[in-house]
Every structure is written in structure tokens, then in C-alpha cells.
Design a protein around this motif. Structure first.
Motif, PDB file in Angstrom:
ATOM      1  N   THR A  27       0.871  -1.349   0.140  1.00 32.35           N
ATOM      2  CA  THR A  27       0.098   0.148   0.227  1.00 32.35           C
ATOM      3  C   THR A  27       0.938   1.184   0.050  1.00 32.35           C
ATOM      4  O   THR A  27       0.342   2.413   0.089  1.00 32.35           O
ATOM      5  N   PHE A  29       4.418   3.759  -1.184  1.00 28.83           N
ATOM      6  CA  PHE A  29       4.945   4.346  -2.537  1.00 28.83           C
ATOM      7  C   PHE A  29       5.611   3.318  -3.421  1.00 28.83           C
ATOM      8  O   PHE A  29       5.160   2.689  -4.515  1.00 28.83           O
ATOM      9  N   LYS A  30       6.650   2.453  -2.798  1.00 27.57           N
ATOM     10  CA  LYS A  30       7.328   1.734  -3.846  1.00 27.57           C
ATOM     11  C   LYS A  30       6.685   0.138  -3.872  1.00 27.57           C
ATOM     12  O   LYS A  30       6.607  -0.079  -4.813  1.00 27.57           O
ATOM     13  N   ASP A  74      -0.472  -6.460  10.165  1.00 29.57           N
ATOM     14  CA  ASP A  74       0.836  -5.852  10.789  1.00 29.57           C
ATOM     15  C   ASP A  74       1.732  -6.592  10.835  1.00 29.57           C
ATOM     16  O   ASP A  74       1.653  -7.931  11.329  1.00 29.57           O
ATOM     17  N   VAL A  75       2.835  -6.253  10.286  1.00 27.13           N
ATOM     18  CA  VAL A  75       4.009  -7.285  10.271  1.00 27.13           C
ATOM     19  C   VAL A  75       4.610  -7.417  11.709  1.00 27.13           C
ATOM     20  O   VAL A  75       5.427  -8.271  11.994  1.00 27.13           O
ATOM     21  N   TYR A 166      16.155   5.322  12.501  1.00 24.61           N
ATOM     22  CA  TYR A 166      15.519   4.470  11.311  1.00 24.61           C
ATOM     23  C   TYR A 166      16.624   3.692  10.702  1.00 24.61           C
ATOM     24  O   TYR A 166      16.611   2.621  10.173  1.00 24.61           O
ATOM     25  N   LYS A 170      17.697  -0.229  10.041  1.00 23.44           N
ATOM     26  CA  LYS A 170      17.674  -0.802   8.673  1.00 23.44           C
ATOM     27  C   LYS A 170      19.112  -1.660   8.735  1.00 23.44           C
ATOM     28  O   LYS A 170      19.300  -2.820   8.030  1.00 23.44           O
ATOM     29  N   ARG A 211       9.256  14.311   3.024  1.00 25.39           N
ATOM     30  CA  ARG A 211      10.336  13.990   1.938  1.00 25.39           C
ATOM     31  C   ARG A 211      10.318  15.085   0.644  1.00 25.39           C
ATOM     32  O   ARG A 211       9.509  15.421   0.387  1.00 25.39           O
TER      33      ARG A 211
END
Ligand code: NAD
Length: 375
Positions: A27, A29-30, A74-75, A166, A170, A211
Motif C-alpha cells: 500500500t 509508494f514503492k 501488521d508485520v 531509522y 535498517k 520527503r
């Protein structure tokens, strides 16, 4: 503008036809671009994610829920991820679901780690327990590297790190990926697991808060001056389709049984396209004005600024040498495509058709640039 030359029907690809694929974060952008592309190639796509993070969203504008199997979940919830895997029975998983914003990660560090780190654990664990998954592409970021604030680009073998929550999350997701690869996915019958690290991807249909490109589009459309922070910060900007094309190529190699592709991969722009924020602002203003729109001058953002990395470049020699991957669009063209996308959709064009048209144009451009490189 060149759009529409590539034929959408020509996107159908034997390796993807009927292939069951799970995209987490579809859902976003990418994920929306990727879901449309995979569907256009003939894949049987299931998406698993929270509702779109923005309103408007590409997911809603391109009516993606009507094209693919859409599961909201939800992950952070392992049982929900396992149920989605049981429903989708994927051969391939693209894991994109994440809290992707640096500034928000300062406000919500716990949620950021829970989603980005434990979310990755849950997706990999669900794949391990399911048994039918053959290939996994886990999406992290160029920010996963320990940033030394130096001019040299980062290689896949550089140490993981990250200053802000963030970036660090990652880096942690990369460590998790490496652990699952070594501990559980080393046998030839186990899923082949790659991680992919791209820089700042930009494209039409991104409405994320905080962004640069979405901020510029919002300001131009509202007729106000965009507020710009860190005008000198250099980022490896690239069109979203460049990175997604790399992810798809990696998945194809993993599906072909080439297990040495089960590794980390950088996907970034040509060196010349690692540009300062100020360059993007001026180029976007020029393209917007050329397309007949009004674009006000940018103003410096005087608001508080938490630490963000100042300089970040990726060394993409490995993808270039092993995959023959190379960017097909330069940054000028990328910005023209973004402006064309937003001007067309704001003018009433169908967002799904505009997006698919750009995917088809990109596929044509990248096969031409591949031909040139091979010649
Ligand atoms: N956009 C960029 O420039 C960029 C650069 C490098 C890496 N990435 C990475 O690419 C991926 C996609 O980024 P994007 O720009 O499309 O972000 P986005 O915010 O547009 O999309 C994020 C997606 O993750 C989903 N999501 C968030 N939290 C979730 C949760 N707890 N459970 C299930 N789904 C959840 C959202 O619903 C959405 O579908 C992320 O992993 C991001 O870190 C993005």
C-alpha cells in the motif's frame, strides 16, 4: 514528453506469468509501483500491509486493491504474517513493509524498531515455516551502512550501522537477514534470501510527509513556497523503477537457482546523479514551469533539524558486474517523468494508466540501455 511509447502488453514475462508473489508494504509508494509492475508481468500478486500511509496514495489512485489480493495486516504480528503467507502460498516474497521516515523514527523509535526489525524477523520466520517459498528479497536502505560522512561510496561488504533510529533499524534488519540466511536458509532446498539497498527513490505518486519531492509537488500544487532543509545534503537520487528493476532481477536470479545472488546488493544512480537537495529543487521548479505550472521560489526551513547523514553514496559495481544492472534514466529525465506523472494525474488522467505507461516506458528504456551496454 515521451510517455506511452512502451506497450503495457509487452510487459508480460514468462518467468513471472502465474507466479505467486507476496509483496509486504504494497500500500506504500514503492510497493504500489512494484505490485503494478509484477501484475503487469503476469504474476499472481498478494499484498500484506497496513492501510496506505498517506492520503492521497498511489495505492488508492491506481485502484490496486482491485487488481491484486489485498490483505490488511501488521508485520509486528507473527500470526498475521503467517496467515498471509498461508493464503498467498508465495514462491517469491518482496519484503518492503517498514516505517521508512528518519524524522518519524526520532518521534517513534520503539515502533520503528518493532516494524523494521521484528517485522523482518516475522516475514523471514513465516517463510521458513511455510516451506513453499523459493526466493525472498528483503528491502533495507543505503542508510543501513555505518556512515563515515566521507566522500567514498559504500560497498556491500562495509559494516552496518546507523546514527538515527531509522538507519540503525535498517542496519539491524540487514543483520537479521544475514542470520536467517546463514542459520536457516543455507541448504539448497531452502528459500534463497537477498537484501537490497537503494538510495533515495523518487517518482510520481509519492505523497509521503517530510520527503523532498513530495514536499515540492505539494507546494507547487498549492501555489506556496516549498520549505527546504539541508540544501547542501547530497543524496543518491534515482527513479523508483531503477531500484525496483534491480529487485526484480535479483528475484529472477534466485528463482533460477543462482544461490550466489542470495546476498546484499546496492542499487544506486550513476555518480553524477548523487546531487544536492538544492539541485533537485531548482530542476523540479524548472520542469514544473516548463510544463505550464507555476512554481514558487523555495525558502529555507528554519524548523528544528535532528541529525541526518550529510553525504551518502553507493558503490553499485557489484550489481553492474554480476547482473549487468545499470540505471536507464538520468536524473533530468527522472524529474521530467515525475512532473509529467503529477501534471497528468492532476489534470484528470487515470493514475493506473499513467503509472503503467511509465513502467512500460521504463522497461523499453532499460532494455535499450542494456543493449547499448552489451554492444
Ligand atoms: N522511499 C525511499 O526513498 C526509500 C529509500 C530506501 C529504502 N526504502 C525502503 O523501501 C521500503 C518501502 O518504502 P516506501 O518509500 O514505499 O514507504 P511507504 O511509507 O510509502 O510504504 C511503507 C509500507 O509499509 C507498510 N507498513 C508500515 N508499517 C507496517 C506494519 N507495522 N505492518 C505492515 N505494514 C506496514 C505501509 O502500510 C506501507 O504499505 C521500506 O522498507 C523503506 O525503508 C525507501
Amino acid at each position: 514528453m515521451e510517455h506511452g511509447r512502451g506497450a503495457v502488453e509487452a510487459l508480460v514475462t514468462p518467468v513471472w506469468q502465474g507466479r505467486r508473489v507476496l509483496v509486504t508494504g504494497h500500500t506504500g509508494f514503492k510497493g504500489s509501483w512494484l505490485s503494478l509492475w509484477l501484475h503487469a508481468m503476469g504474476a499472481d500478486v498478494t499484498g500484506f500491509a497496513l492501510p496506505p500511509p498517506t492520503d492521497p496514495s498511489l495505492f488508492a489512485a491506481a485502484r490496486i486493491a482491485g487488481l491484486i489480493r489485498h490483505i490488511e495486516g501488521d508485520v509486528r504480528d507473527l500470526a498475521a504474517v503467517r496467515a498471509a503467507v498461508a493464503t498467498a502460498r508465495p514462491e517469491v516474497i518482496f519484503h518492503l513493509a517498514a516505517q521508512p521516515l528518519v524524522r518519524l523514527s526520532y518521534e517513534q523509535p520503539v515502533e520503528t524498531y518493532a516494524t523494521n526489525v521484528m517485522g523482518t524477523v516475522h516475514v523471514l520466520e513465516a517463510a521458513r515455516l511455510d516451506g513453499a517459498v523459493r526466493a525472498i528479497v528483503s528491502v533495507t536502505s543505503d542508510k543501513c551502512y555505518e556512515n563515515r560522512e566521507w566522500i567514498w561510496p559504500y560497498r556491500e561488504s562495509d559494516p552496518m550501522g546507523g546514527h538515527d533510529p531509522y538507519s540503525s533499524s535498517k542496519g539491524c534488519a540487514e543483520l537479521v537477514t544475514a542470520a536467517w540466511r546463514k542459520s536457516f536458509f543455507a541448504d539448497p532446498g531452502a528459500p534463497a534470501l537477498a537484501s537490497v539497498r537503494a538510495g533515495n527513490v523518487i517518482g510520481g505518486g509519492d505523497w509521503a510527509a517530510d520527503r523532498l519531492v513530495p514536499d515540492l509537488v505539494r507546494a507547487f500544487e498549492a501555489g506556496v513556497s516549498p520549505l527546504i532543509r539541508a540544501p547542501q545534503a547530497v543524496r543518491p537520487w534515482q527513479h523508483v523503477l531503477e531500484a525496483l528493476g534491480g529487485y526484480i532481477q535479483i528475484a529472477e536470479r534466485l528463482l533460477a537457482g543462482e544461490r550466489h545472488f542470495a546476498d546484499g546488493w546496492n542499487f544506486g544512480p550513476a555518480d553524477d546523479d548523487a546531487r544536492p537537495v538544492s539541485w533537485i529543487v531548482e530542476r523540479m521548479r524548472a520542469a514544473w514551469t516548463e510544463s505550464g505550472g507555476a512554481a514558487s521560489d523555495a525558502l529555507p526551513d528554519a524548523g528544528p533539524r535532528p541529525h541526518e547523514a550529510g553525504l551518502l553514496r553507493l558503490d553499485c559495481s557489484k550489481a553492474r558486474a554480476a547482473l549487468g544492472w545499470r540505471p536507464a534514466l538520468n536524473l533530468e529525465r527522472t524529474i521530467d517523468w515525475i512532473v509529467a506523472w503529477h501534471r497528468a494525474v492532476a489534470g484528470g488522467a487515470d493514475a493506473r494508466a499513467v503509472t503503467l505507461g511509465q513502467i512500460a516506458d521504463y522497461a523499453a528504456a532499460s532494455s535499450q540501455s542494456g543493449d547499448r551496454a552489451a554492444a
